[in-house]
Write an enzyme that holds these catalytic residues in place. Sequence first.
Site, PDB file in Angstrom:
ATOM      1  N   GLY A   4     -21.517 -73.675  18.134  1.00 28.07           N
ATOM      2  CA  GLY A   4     -22.357 -73.053  19.171  1.00 28.07           C
ATOM      3  C   GLY A   4     -22.832 -71.686  18.715  1.00 28.07           C
ATOM      4  N   ARG A  42     -24.775 -67.037  26.192  1.00 31.60           N
ATOM      5  CA  ARG A  42     -24.821 -67.036  24.723  1.00 31.60           C
ATOM      6  C   ARG A  42     -26.176 -66.618  24.186  1.00 31.60           C
ATOM      7  NH1 ARG A  42     -22.460 -72.784  23.332  1.00 31.60           N
ATOM      8  NH2 ARG A  42     -24.415 -72.918  22.205  1.00 31.60           N
ATOM      9  N   ILE A  77     -18.152 -66.744  21.534  1.00 31.86           N
ATOM     10  CA  ILE A  77     -18.061 -66.031  22.815  1.00 31.86           C
ATOM     11  C   ILE A  77     -16.698 -66.293  23.459  1.00 31.86           C
ATOM     12  CG2 ILE A  77     -20.553 -66.118  23.212  1.00 31.86           C
ATOM     13  CD1 ILE A  77     -19.929 -68.233  25.441  1.00 31.86           C
ATOM     14  N   ASP A  78     -15.958 -67.291  22.936  1.00 29.63           N
ATOM     15  CA  ASP A  78     -14.662 -67.639  23.525  1.00 29.63           C
ATOM     16  C   ASP A  78     -13.529 -66.692  23.085  1.00 29.63           C
ATOM     17  OD1 ASP A  78     -15.953 -69.739  24.710  1.00 29.63           O
ATOM     18  OD2 ASP A  78     -15.256 -71.244  23.288  1.00 29.63           O
TER      19      ASP A  78
HETATM   20  O1  F6P Z   1     -17.656 -72.324  21.976  1.00 28.62           O
HETATM   21  C1  F6P Z   1     -18.612 -71.643  22.700  1.00 28.62           C
HETATM   22  C2  F6P Z   1     -19.031 -72.416  23.913  1.00 28.62           C
HETATM   23  O2  F6P Z   1     -20.067 -71.684  24.543  1.00 28.62           O
HETATM   24  C3  F6P Z   1     -17.924 -72.717  24.918  1.00 28.62           C
HETATM   25  O3  F6P Z   1     -17.589 -71.631  25.732  1.00 28.62           O
HETATM   26  C4  F6P Z   1     -18.519 -73.872  25.672  1.00 28.62           C
HETATM   27  O4  F6P Z   1     -17.516 -74.660  26.242  1.00 28.62           O
HETATM   28  C5  F6P Z   1     -19.254 -74.613  24.601  1.00 28.62           C
HETATM   29  O5  F6P Z   1     -19.550 -73.684  23.586  1.00 28.62           O
HETATM   30  C6  F6P Z   1     -20.532 -75.254  25.052  1.00 28.62           C
HETATM   31  O6  F6P Z   1     -21.032 -76.029  24.023  1.00 28.62           O
HETATM   32  P1  F6P Z   1     -22.516 -76.549  23.857  1.00 28.62           P
HETATM   33  O7  F6P Z   1     -23.367 -75.392  23.444  1.00 28.62           O
HETATM   34  O8  F6P Z   1     -22.423 -77.565  22.771  1.00 28.62           O
HETATM   35  O9  F6P Z   1     -22.939 -77.072  25.174  1.00 28.62           O
END
Ligand code: F6P
Length: 354
Positions: free
Chosen positions: A10, A281, A134-135
Amino acid sequence: MKVGILTSGGDCPGLNAVIRGIGKSIFENVKNVELIGIADGYGGLIRGECRKMEKTDFTGILTLGGTILGTSRQPFKLMTVEDENSVSRLDLMKQNYKKMGLDCLLTLGGAGTHKTAALLSAEGCNVIGLPKTIDNDIWGTDVTFGFHTAVDIATECIDRLHSTAASHGRTMVVEIMGNKAGWLTLYSGLAGGADVILLPEIPFSIEKVAKAIERRAKSGKAFSIVAVAEGAMTIEESKMKKKERAEKRGADTTITNRLAKAIAEKAGVETRVVVPGHIQRGGSPSAYDRVLSTEFGSFAGKLVKDGRFGVTVAMVKGEVTYNALADIAGKAKLVPDGCQEIKTAESIGICLGR
Ligand code: F6P
């Protein structure tokens, strides 16, 4: 010397700032170097998609959100699965690493990216990781780049919810990103003055949450803010296997909607659900993340110069350093119960649902 760079998993604010830090520090300090940008994370390494990057690629991108290299999710568990010709993605990545003529590879990514980086390193590639997410859940570093920008964004969401919640006397249930780790919810919940903070690490009781909101209502506070991590679960759900939990939840993959409904029923208040989602994000990195990303990128450049591979950049007690990939890959840095932030939250009466 040929140095490959990829961004995987991500995206988050700060990726371009790190790329810039890497490029500038390498061009400044390493002689006869060529920088190779690999497209779309490990996807590009699997397919052999790359391009030579020029000095100009590394300017004007400090404040730019996303990643100029593109990214993709490539699940770790599929890396060693062989196709009908007995070739795995790992094989293809190793072959392309050689074909591209790389002397080392810089991988900017989160937990999954680090697992694959450790695997590539164990298979003989020279890899340096950089901790992005971001986690904020990468083991061995106090902070990851992207985290603080996301905290700022999520905090602003909570701030803006306060006024509308107060005007209408409603309970706003805001879902913050973070499936396994609750750092983002904890920090933005504290920063935004949430009344209830629910984390994946601390299973909660819906009754306790409803009671806390009722208590607020009785004390004259007609509105409440509930910050819930997308991976938060009830005590009952926490006892279930992942599959069973998913079946029980059905189309509502997170707890948020059901929680809002239950609060409305049990506490007799009007609720609304807010999901800021990928806004958390998006966009430009905060000043903090620009500095951190530049520090991390420049340090990675130094690691390249020193030929120190099989490691990932980290911030430990205010100092930029590195950890062995093999030591941190596959470990998650979750919110420990009883940490300072948890103690602080409970000491000022924030309900954690227990
Ligand atoms: O790992 C970062 C993150 O934003 C998590 O907080 C979230 O669960 C996940 O990615 C979401 O993933 P995607 O962008 O694949 O929907």
